[in-house]
Design a protein around this motif. Sequence first.
Motif, mmCIF file in Angstrom:
data_model
loop_
_atom_site.group_PDB
_atom_site.id
_atom_site.type_symbol
_atom_site.label_atom_id
_atom_site.label_comp_id
_atom_site.label_asym_id
_atom_site.label_seq_id
_atom_site.Cartn_x
_atom_site.Cartn_y
_atom_site.Cartn_z
ATOM 1 N N LYS A 38 -1.817 53.605 11.525
ATOM 2 C CA LYS A 38 -0.341 53.131 11.817
ATOM 3 C C LYS A 38 -0.263 51.665 11.936
ATOM 4 N N LYS A 39 -1.223 50.988 12.611
ATOM 5 C CA LYS A 39 -1.072 49.545 12.854
ATOM 6 C C LYS A 39 -1.089 48.811 11.364
ATOM 7 N N ALA A 40 -1.857 49.162 10.274
ATOM 8 C CA ALA A 40 -1.916 48.574 9.048
ATOM 9 C C ALA A 40 -0.428 48.821 8.532
ATOM 10 N N GLN A 41 -0.115 50.048 8.782
ATOM 11 C CA GLN A 41 1.336 50.199 8.025
ATOM 12 C C GLN A 41 2.450 49.526 8.822
ATOM 13 N N LEU A 71 2.072 45.697 7.405
ATOM 14 C CA LEU A 71 2.481 45.971 5.902
ATOM 15 C C LEU A 71 4.131 45.835 6.167
ATOM 16 N N ILE A 72 4.578 46.392 6.771
ATOM 17 C CA ILE A 72 6.270 46.485 6.924
ATOM 18 C C ILE A 72 6.712 45.082 7.228
ATOM 19 N N THR A 73 5.986 44.659 8.403
ATOM 20 C CA THR A 73 6.307 43.125 9.095
ATOM 21 C C THR A 73 6.259 42.166 7.981
ATOM 22 N N ARG A 74 5.270 42.130 7.293
ATOM 23 C CA ARG A 74 5.116 41.122 6.181
ATOM 24 C C ARG A 74 6.138 41.502 4.984
ATOM 25 N N ARG A 75 6.500 42.508 4.775
ATOM 26 C CA ARG A 75 7.529 42.932 3.559
ATOM 27 C C ARG A 75 8.734 42.370 4.283
#
Length: 375
Positions: free
Chosen positions: A299-302, A305-309
């Motif tokens: 969940k942290k990785a997801q 990833l969303i933040t980077r996007r």
Amino acid sequence: MKKLIKTVIVKADERGLLFHKGSYVKLLRPGTYRFAAWSGHDAVILDTAKPFSVKGKDLSVFRHDAELLKELEIVDVQDNEYVLHYEDGRFSSLLTPGAYAFWTVLRNHSFERVDIRRPELPKELSAAVPPKLAGYCMLTEIASYERGLLFFNNVFQRELAPGKYYFWKGPVSVQVKTVDLRQQQLDMTGQEIMTEDKVPLRLNFVCQYRITDPLKALEIRGFDEQVYIMLQLILREYVGTMKLDDLLRVKQEVGAYVLNRLSEKNEAFGVEFLSAGVKDIILPGEVRDILNTVLLAEKKAQANLITRREETASTRSLLNTAKLMEENSTLYRLKELEFLEKICDRVGSISLTGGGNLLEQLNSFLGARAGESKS
């Protein structure tokens, strides 16, 4: 003074039996009879509305008197039968093995013989009669959601539909076993199984079924227990060939597989398996902690990833805005005014040093920027 004459009066609804020194002589019809006191004659007066019975005398004593037999209905009941006695068409009593006599003077008598070696009461028997025979027959009721299996001396006879059934209590042993045809549920709780990758877990499983062939289901000793064991073996076979991750991923498919395997046994068990499914998969504490850690990391990785996007999308938007402002001076000027407005909104107070007018300074600043844009 001792009477020398004995007078006997027989009324219209009575009959008399004349005895001489204890031996039966003849029938006395209604009238008046006189006997010498020393003659040894005596009379017994009987009510013709009641069954013929003389205390201390067997019925066979009177069978030789043809005149008496004209006014009697004699019934002999054998050991293997009962006789239903009706008076003027109405049920009166049940006669068990023995000899009986009834006066025909006041009432008409009829009799129905039944062989109790055939335990079921005659179907043509009036429904009002069996409840009066409680001591001689047994009642069995089959509910609307049941079927009854009838056995005589432990030999199966037939299936009974819902309704009331009466059977004689006699030489034949009668058994009626009922089977519930409603949908039933089998719960398997806390079943311990080990996966292919040696992870022990516990399953809570449930399946629904309905009995379609009562006799087959009844012939299986410990029916519920055998269905439970069959379900247990199928689950062990399926789960034991899967790794934990695969099992958790296809948990919904376990019920479909088990139901398909159970359906292969429908005919053998006389049932129809309707549905099956996993209610819960319970993991050991340490395995659960590991899975929780993995889940948290995923969940942290997801989230990262969303933040980077989002950051990439924001940067791309700023780049597009800068290109547009570079190509269009008016848009650039509007953007400046927008930022100036935001700055002014955040200013609570302005302190000036060195003199000069604030408006003149702002105008000169904006005028200088405008000149740069034109050039």
